[in-house]
Motif scaffolding. Structure first.
Motif, PDB file in Angstrom:
ATOM      1  N   TYR A   1      14.026  -8.754  -0.858  1.00 15.80           N
ATOM      2  CA  TYR A   1      13.817  -7.489  -0.179  1.00 15.80           C
ATOM      3  C   TYR A   1      12.622  -6.739  -0.755  1.00 15.80           C
ATOM      4  O   TYR A   1      12.344  -6.828  -1.948  1.00 15.80           O
ATOM      5  CB  TYR A   1      15.050  -6.595  -0.316  1.00 15.80           C
ATOM      6  CG  TYR A   1      16.289  -7.138   0.325  1.00 15.80           C
ATOM      7  CD1 TYR A   1      16.687  -6.696   1.571  1.00 15.80           C
ATOM      8  CD2 TYR A   1      17.059  -8.102  -0.316  1.00 15.80           C
ATOM      9  CE1 TYR A   1      17.839  -7.195   2.160  1.00 15.80           C
ATOM     10  CE2 TYR A   1      18.206  -8.606   0.263  1.00 15.80           C
ATOM     11  CZ  TYR A   1      18.591  -8.146   1.502  1.00 15.80           C
ATOM     12  OH  TYR A   1      19.730  -8.639   2.084  1.00 15.80           O
ATOM     13  N   ALA A   2      11.928  -5.972   0.094  1.00 15.32           N
ATOM     14  CA  ALA A   2      10.933  -4.996  -0.333  1.00 15.32           C
ATOM     15  C   ALA A   2      11.419  -3.624   0.134  1.00 15.32           C
ATOM     16  O   ALA A   2      11.565  -3.383   1.331  1.00 15.32           O
ATOM     17  CB  ALA A   2       9.560  -5.304   0.265  1.00 15.32           C
ATOM     18  N   ASP A   3      11.706  -2.734  -0.814  1.00 11.96           N
ATOM     19  CA  ASP A   3      12.222  -1.406  -0.481  1.00 11.96           C
ATOM     20  C   ASP A   3      11.084  -0.469  -0.097  1.00 11.96           C
ATOM     21  O   ASP A   3       9.969  -0.574  -0.598  1.00 11.96           O
ATOM     22  CB  ASP A   3      12.960  -0.811  -1.677  1.00 11.96           C
ATOM     23  CG  ASP A   3      14.183  -1.624  -2.071  1.00 11.96           C
ATOM     24  OD1 ASP A   3      14.923  -2.029  -1.164  1.00 11.96           O
ATOM     25  OD2 ASP A   3      14.381  -1.844  -3.278  1.00 11.96           O
ATOM     26  N   TYR A   4      11.364   0.483   0.771  1.00 13.38           N
ATOM     27  CA  TYR A   4      10.382   1.526   1.100  1.00 13.38           C
ATOM     28  C   TYR A   4      11.108   2.823   1.454  1.00 13.38           C
ATOM     29  O   TYR A   4      12.277   2.825   1.834  1.00 13.38           O
ATOM     30  CB  TYR A   4       9.462   1.096   2.247  1.00 13.38           C
ATOM     31  CG  TYR A   4      10.173   0.835   3.554  1.00 13.38           C
ATOM     32  CD1 TYR A   4      10.473   1.877   4.423  1.00 13.38           C
ATOM     33  CD2 TYR A   4      10.531  -0.453   3.930  1.00 13.38           C
ATOM     34  CE1 TYR A   4      11.120   1.637   5.637  1.00 13.38           C
ATOM     35  CE2 TYR A   4      11.179  -0.706   5.124  1.00 13.38           C
ATOM     36  CZ  TYR A   4      11.470   0.344   5.969  1.00 13.38           C
ATOM     37  OH  TYR A   4      12.118   0.117   7.158  1.00 13.38           O
TER      38      TYR A   4
ATOM     39  N   ASN B   1       0.798  -1.232   0.000  1.00 17.20           N
ATOM     40  CA  ASN B   1       0.000   0.000   0.000  1.00 17.20           C
ATOM     41  C   ASN B   1       0.830   1.281   0.000  1.00 17.20           C
ATOM     42  O   ASN B   1       0.593   2.184   0.822  1.00 17.20           O
ATOM     43  CB  ASN B   1      -0.949   0.001   1.197  1.00 17.20           C
ATOM     44  CG  ASN B   1      -0.212  -0.051   2.526  1.00 17.20           C
ATOM     45  OD1 ASN B   1       0.960  -0.445   2.592  1.00 17.20           O
ATOM     46  ND2 ASN B   1      -0.893   0.365   3.598  1.00 17.20           N
ATOM     47  N   PRO B   2       1.794   1.404  -0.894  1.00 17.76           N
ATOM     48  CA  PRO B   2       2.513   2.676  -0.945  1.00 17.76           C
ATOM     49  C   PRO B   2       1.617   3.793  -1.481  1.00 17.76           C
ATOM     50  O   PRO B   2       0.671   3.541  -2.238  1.00 17.76           O
ATOM     51  CB  PRO B   2       3.664   2.372  -1.909  1.00 17.76           C
ATOM     52  CG  PRO B   2       3.121   1.311  -2.803  1.00 17.76           C
ATOM     53  CD  PRO B   2       2.265   0.463  -1.922  1.00 17.76           C
TER      54      PRO B   2
ATOM     55  N   MET C   1       1.696   0.711   7.051  1.00 16.38           N
ATOM     56  CA  MET C   1       2.337   0.101   5.889  1.00 16.38           C
ATOM     57  C   MET C   1       2.167  -1.408   5.964  1.00 16.38           C
ATOM     58  O   MET C   1       2.460  -2.024   6.991  1.00 16.38           O
ATOM     59  CB  MET C   1       3.822   0.467   5.849  1.00 16.38           C
ATOM     60  CG  MET C   1       4.078   1.968   5.819  1.00 16.38           C
ATOM     61  SD  MET C   1       5.833   2.382   6.062  1.00 16.38           S
ATOM     62  CE  MET C   1       6.562   1.651   4.588  1.00 16.38           C
ATOM     63  N   SER C   2       1.681  -2.003   4.890  1.00 15.77           N
ATOM     64  CA  SER C   2       1.437  -3.446   4.855  1.00 15.77           C
ATOM     65  C   SER C   2       2.408  -4.111   3.872  1.00 15.77           C
ATOM     66  O   SER C   2       2.601  -3.623   2.755  1.00 15.77           O
ATOM     67  CB  SER C   2      -0.002  -3.742   4.428  1.00 15.77           C
ATOM     68  OG  SER C   2      -0.925  -3.240   5.371  1.00 15.77           O
ATOM     69  N   PHE C   3       2.978  -5.238   4.305  1.00 17.58           N
ATOM     70  CA  PHE C   3       3.903  -6.002   3.476  1.00 17.58           C
ATOM     71  C   PHE C   3       3.430  -7.452   3.411  1.00 17.58           C
ATOM     72  O   PHE C   3       2.962  -8.001   4.413  1.00 17.58           O
ATOM     73  CB  PHE C   3       5.315  -5.967   4.054  1.00 17.58           C
ATOM     74  CG  PHE C   3       5.906  -4.582   4.117  1.00 17.58           C
ATOM     75  CD1 PHE C   3       6.613  -4.063   3.043  1.00 17.58           C
ATOM     76  CD2 PHE C   3       5.749  -3.802   5.254  1.00 17.58           C
ATOM     77  CE1 PHE C   3       7.165  -2.801   3.100  1.00 17.58           C
ATOM     78  CE2 PHE C   3       6.291  -2.531   5.317  1.00 17.58           C
ATOM     79  CZ  PHE C   3       7.009  -2.025   4.243  1.00 17.58           C
TER      80      PHE C   3
END
Length: 420
Positions: free
Chosen positions: A401-404, A295-296, A308-310
């Motif tokens: 990885y998930a970048d934010y 949800n960016p 923030m959801s991952f």
């Protein structure tokens, strides 16, 4: 502003937690080198690399050649093949696996492979110490004018067979190495694996892993997705070893390798160890995994105090089931994020770490397993959420990885900033 943004990357490792070490697995290109004399003692042994063939000869009569293999640990081991078929002299070669002391014979063979001799799934008995392969002519009374020798490292810690597995369709999903027993009379044991077009498959069977004798004459077969026998071998006789090397699988689908007694018998003492190597390396079924920020805001950022959801997930993209525990864990920056909730409930969690180890067992073909973590943005920073995936049946550890990016505030357009 914390700035340790890491671009997405993948790593594939073999993680054997019980012995506390990690090894990078990579494909080794085929190559051929020549022996260098003198190499007739362990001290003068030629180094031999995984999946790299070496050519040599046993000449003059009575010659002996040694090759040195780097050890790993006792969970790992190797399949080795001595090809003497091109010799214009004797083709009766003996191949021995020797321990790190240079004298202890771990396994010996002469003539179990259709092209020569083989060592079937020998573990590194002395762990990470150097081990050896010894080549000589049977009887030491003739020359072998030419031979090639090679070996392939694999995990030899075996998964047990899972009955019933009498047909390829019901085959136990293949790991790297399996243990089993041909019992009762007429028993057949099959192991299913995901084959791809063009694969080169090497199968090895040790019909007497305990070296205490076996009452059966083992047969090893490779079965196609259409249930056709691509190759069947029965070279070595009672309690023997068998090898199949098949280059260029014709189709993509579920293949199997099966073990039975050549006479249709069976006995509780008829134990064996069998396994495969794919394209010179470890075999894995196909799967995918991902770490996604769900949800960016438009522009791929969040603001402080945003929820923030991952989602972390793994998908079985192979046509066979992946058995065993599915482990997902994550590391995150507690400076940037605070934990709000997870679905499903975590097995364990601590500041900066969440584990779903033990929450899921097995993945059917096409099945997706996913977990979700909801985090509160609490500081301006650029960072990553790290996913670690483990498939226990294959000893895999894979990271993504998930970048934010979290901003503290945004400048409004000038027309809005000046509005009454």
């Amino acid at each position: 502003m914390k700035s340790i943004r890491v671009s997405a990357r993948l790593s594939l490792v073999i993680a054997l937690a019980t012995i506390g070490w990690v090894m990078l697995v990579k494909s080794v290109p085929a190559a051929i080198v020549s022996e260098s004399e003198p190499n007739d003692t362990p001290e003068t042994a030629n180094p031999l690399s995984n999946a790299t063939a070496s050519t040599g000869s046993i000449s003059p009569t009575g010659d002996v050649d040694y090759y040195a293999l780097g050890g790993l640990n006792t969970t790992w081991g190797f399949i080795a093949l001595l090809d003497t078929i091109s010799s214009t002299g004797s083709s009766a070669g003996q191949l021995q696996a020797i321990g790190s002391d240079g004298s202890s014979v771990l396994q010996a063979d002469s003539g179990s492979w259709e092209r020569g001799s083989g060592i079937a799934l020998q573990n590194y008995a002395n762990g990470g110490d150097t081990h050896y392969l010894r080549v000589n002519e049977v009887g030491d009374d003739a020359a072998i004018t030419s031979y090639t020798i090679r070996y392939y490292q694999t995990v030899v810690a075996s998964q047990p067979e899972a009955e019933p597995n009498e047909t390829p369709t019901a085959g136990t999903p293949s790991s790297f190495t399996h243990s089993g027993t041909i019992s009762p009379t007429g028993d057949v044991d099959c192991f299913a694996f995901h084959g791809r077009v063009g694969d080169t498959i090497l199968l090895a069977l040790n019909g007497d892993p305990e070296n205490d004798g076996s009452p059966i004459n083992p047969v090893l077969e490779l079965i196609s997705p259409s249930d056709a026998v691509l190759k069947s071998v029965n070279v070595s006789g009672t309690a023997g070893r068998e090898f199949i090397e098949y280059a260029g699988l014709p189709d993509t689908g579920v293949y199997a390798y099966c073990v039975r007694d050549g006479a249709g018998g069976g006995d509780p003492a008829a134990t064996y160890r069998v396994g495969l190597v794919r394209n010179g390396g470890l075999y894995f079924p196909s799967y995918t995994f991902s770490a996604i920020w769900l949800n960016p805001r438009p522009g791929n950022y969040a603001l402080i105090d945003d929820l923030m959801s991952f989602r972390l997930s793994v998908t079985n993209t192979s046509p066979i089931s992946i058995p065993g525990n599915i482990r997902i864990t994550t590391d995150y920056s507690p400076t940037c994020l605070s934990l709000v909730s997870v679905v499903p409930s975590a097995t364990t969690s601590s500041t900066g770490y969440i584990s779903w180890d033990g929450q899921k067992s097995g993945l059917a073909p096409g099945e997706v397993y996913s977990v979700t973590m909801n985090m509160r943005a609490q500081a301006r920073c650029s960072d990553t959420v790290f996913q670690d995936l483990g498939l226990a049946y294959y000893f895999i550890g894979t990271g993504g990885y998930a970048d934010y990016v979290i901003y503290g505030s945004l400048y409004l357009p000038i027309v809005l900033r000046n509005a009454p």
